[in-house]
Design a protein around this motif. Structure first.
Motif, PDB file in Angstrom:
ATOM      1  N   LYS A  92       0.824  -1.214   0.000  1.00  0.00           N
ATOM      2  CA  LYS A  92       0.000   0.000   0.000  1.00  0.00           C
ATOM      3  C   LYS A  92       0.855   1.260   0.000  1.00  0.00           C
ATOM      4  O   LYS A  92       0.443   2.290  -0.510  1.00  0.00           O
ATOM      5  N   ASP A  93       2.075   1.160   0.558  1.00  0.00           N
ATOM      6  CA  ASP A  93       2.965   2.329   0.573  1.00  0.00           C
ATOM      7  C   ASP A  93       4.410   1.856   0.731  1.00  0.00           C
ATOM      8  O   ASP A  93       4.685   0.651   0.790  1.00  0.00           O
ATOM      9  N   LEU A  94       5.341   2.816   0.826  1.00  0.00           N
ATOM     10  CA  LEU A  94       6.757   2.480   0.890  1.00  0.00           C
ATOM     11  C   LEU A  94       7.147   1.908   2.253  1.00  0.00           C
ATOM     12  O   LEU A  94       8.113   1.150   2.359  1.00  0.00           O
ATOM     13  N   HIS A  95       6.415   2.261   3.299  1.00  0.00           N
ATOM     14  CA  HIS A  95       6.693   1.691   4.623  1.00  0.00           C
ATOM     15  C   HIS A  95       6.409   0.189   4.617  1.00  0.00           C
ATOM     16  O   HIS A  95       7.193  -0.600   5.144  1.00  0.00           O
ATOM     17  N   GLU A  96       5.293  -0.185   4.010  1.00  0.00           N
ATOM     18  CA  GLU A  96       4.971  -1.616   3.907  1.00  0.00           C
ATOM     19  C   GLU A  96       5.991  -2.327   3.022  1.00  0.00           C
ATOM     20  O   GLU A  96       6.426  -3.447   3.320  1.00  0.00           O
ATOM     21  N   LEU A  97       6.400  -1.670   1.931  1.00  0.00           N
ATOM     22  CA  LEU A  97       7.414  -2.256   1.040  1.00  0.00           C
ATOM     23  C   LEU A  97       8.710  -2.521   1.804  1.00  0.00           C
ATOM     24  O   LEU A  97       9.284  -3.611   1.720  1.00  0.00           O
ATOM     25  N   LEU A  98       9.160  -1.535   2.573  1.00  0.00           N
ATOM     26  CA  LEU A  98      10.411  -1.693   3.322  1.00  0.00           C
ATOM     27  C   LEU A  98      10.294  -2.825   4.338  1.00  0.00           C
ATOM     28  O   LEU A  98      11.217  -3.634   4.492  1.00  0.00           O
ATOM     29  N   HIS A  99       9.154  -2.892   5.004  1.00  0.00           N
ATOM     30  CA  HIS A  99       8.919  -3.969   5.980  1.00  0.00           C
ATOM     31  C   HIS A  99       9.017  -5.336   5.292  1.00  0.00           C
ATOM     32  O   HIS A  99       9.650  -6.267   5.804  1.00  0.00           O
ATOM     33  N   GLN A 100       8.390  -5.449   4.134  1.00  0.00           N
ATOM     34  CA  GLN A 100       8.414  -6.722   3.382  1.00  0.00           C
ATOM     35  C   GLN A 100       9.828  -7.069   2.945  1.00  0.00           C
ATOM     36  O   GLN A 100      10.289  -8.202   3.099  1.00  0.00           O
ATOM     37  N   LEU A 101      10.537  -6.080   2.404  1.00  0.00           N
ATOM     38  CA  LEU A 101      11.901  -6.347   1.930  1.00  0.00           C
ATOM     39  C   LEU A 101      12.821  -6.728   3.088  1.00  0.00           C
ATOM     40  O   LEU A 101      13.621  -7.649   2.976  1.00  0.00           O
ATOM     41  N   CYS A 102      12.709  -6.008   4.208  1.00  0.00           N
ATOM     42  CA  CYS A 102      13.583  -6.278   5.348  1.00  0.00           C
ATOM     43  C   CYS A 102      13.284  -7.643   5.962  1.00  0.00           C
ATOM     44  O   CYS A 102      14.196  -8.378   6.311  1.00  0.00           O
ATOM     45  N   SER A 103      12.003  -7.989   6.074  1.00  0.00           N
ATOM     46  CA  SER A 103      11.652  -9.261   6.703  1.00  0.00           C
ATOM     47  C   SER A 103      12.134 -10.430   5.855  1.00  0.00           C
ATOM     48  O   SER A 103      12.636 -11.418   6.371  1.00  0.00           O
ATOM     49  N   VAL A 104      12.008 -10.281   4.538  1.00  0.00           N
ATOM     50  CA  VAL A 104      12.483 -11.352   3.656  1.00  0.00           C
ATOM     51  C   VAL A 104      14.008 -11.415   3.670  1.00  0.00           C
ATOM     52  O   VAL A 104      14.602 -12.483   3.750  1.00  0.00           O
ATOM     53  N   HIS A 105      14.635 -10.217   3.628  1.00  0.00           N
ATOM     54  CA  HIS A 105      16.097 -10.163   3.603  1.00  0.00           C
ATOM     55  C   HIS A 105      16.687 -10.793   4.879  1.00  0.00           C
ATOM     56  O   HIS A 105      17.625 -11.571   4.827  1.00  0.00           O
ATOM     57  N   ASN A 106      16.073 -10.470   6.028  1.00  0.00           N
ATOM     58  CA  ASN A 106      16.596 -10.956   7.293  1.00  0.00           C
ATOM     59  C   ASN A 106      16.381 -12.447   7.488  1.00  0.00           C
ATOM     60  O   ASN A 106      17.059 -13.083   8.300  1.00  0.00           O
ATOM     61  N   SER A 107      15.425 -13.014   6.740  1.00  0.00           N
ATOM     62  CA  SER A 107      15.151 -14.444   6.891  1.00  0.00           C
ATOM     63  C   SER A 107      16.111 -15.288   6.063  1.00  0.00           C
ATOM     64  O   SER A 107      16.096 -16.502   6.139  1.00  0.00           O
ATOM     65  N   HIS A 108      16.951 -14.615   5.243  1.00  0.00           N
ATOM     66  CA  HIS A 108      17.898 -15.368   4.403  1.00  0.00           C
ATOM     67  C   HIS A 108      19.259 -15.476   5.059  1.00  0.00           C
ATOM     68  O   HIS A 108      19.647 -14.615   5.811  1.00  0.00           O
TER      69      HIS A 108
END
Length: 267
Positions: free
Chosen positions: A251-267
């Motif tokens: 919905k916005d860039l805050h949600e995008l950052l949350h998604q990218l960070c959560s995926v990145h940190n899980s790798h």
């Protein structure tokens, strides 16, 4: 959706509106830098040089270097230079396009061109239209930086490069080769700079019709942010019109950052 190794990020409607940063854009870019995620800013705008774009972004508080900017003008110039080094090119456009043509070692001419390259040209005239029709009728190849019909401005919408191209096409019966979004050439140019394959890249943008369509055409994953052209209200209609679905919707860039960070940190 897995975190892609590289991101191709749209500008207008995704990171800013006009002269105003969209909330979260500065944090998004600083986090990408901090996490060493490669990215490029990718724009259909053919008027600005990479230096102009970087200055605009920095002025809003978004960190940017000219080397991180990919414009439709640069991709257009490279496309021609690879096929016809040193070609004679008639330019219908502004400084960003003229500079890209010169830097690619192409020769800007106003007679007997091999290519007619057209972007937005706010000084476009009947005389220019007449020349373009003549050149293309004589066999010059017609190349369009980007097909945007309308652009936002402080005074409402104004005609874009695609509207000028429609007049030239009407006069010649020749459809231009399109470099910018929704065609894939601009994305391919950006991936070459990152030295990445489509499977390693995600395209982030606000428009189903241009950004997401171009990303899909280039074989990349796509992330739609509802910050610009495509809104929650228009989403389903825009998806039907584009004939594709994005891999992720935020919905916005805050949600995008949350998604990218959560995926990145899980790798």
């Amino acid at each position: 959706m897995t975190i892609s190794k590289g991101l191709l990020i749209d500008l207008d409607g995704t990171l800013y509106h006009g002269q105003h940063m969209i909330s979260g854009a500065d944090v998004l870019i600083s986090q990408l830098k901090a996490n060493h995620i490669p990215y490029l800013f990718v724009t259909n705008n053919s008027t600005r040089t990479p230096e102009d774009v970087a200055a605009l972004l920095n002025g809003m508080g978004i960190q940017a270097e000219p080397s991180e900017v990919c414009t439709s003008s640069q991709a257009t110039a490279k496309y021609i230079a690879e096929r016809s080094p040193g070609a004679r090119v008639a330019v219908i456009g502004e400084d960003g396009l003229r500079q890209a043509i010169r830097q690619a070692g192409l020769l800007e001419v106003d007679q007997n061109p091999e290519y007619v390259v057209q972007g937005i040209d706010r000084a476009f005239s009947y005389a220019t239209l007449s020349s373009a029709v003549q050149w293309i009728s004589d066999g010059a190849q017609f190349i369009l930086t980007n097909p945007d019909l309308l652009l936002p401005s402080d005074s409402g919408v104004i005609p874009g490069a695609g509207t000028i191209a429609a007049a030239i096409e009407a006069g010649t019966g020749v459809k231009p080769l399109v470099i910018g979004k929704p065609a894939s050439h601009l994305m391919t140019y950006a991936m070459d700079i990152l030295d990445m394959e489509p499977s390693e890249v995600a395209v982030i943008g606000d428009s189903m019709r241009t950004d997401i369509s171009a990303g899909a055409a280039a074989g990349c994953e796509t992330i739609l942010v509802l910050t610009g052209i495509t809104t929650e209200a228009s989403l389903q209609a825009d998806i039907r019109m584009a004939g594709i679905e994005p891999n992720m919707i935020c919905k916005d860039l805050h949600e995008l950052l949350h998604q990218l960070c959560s995926v990145h940190n899980s790798h």
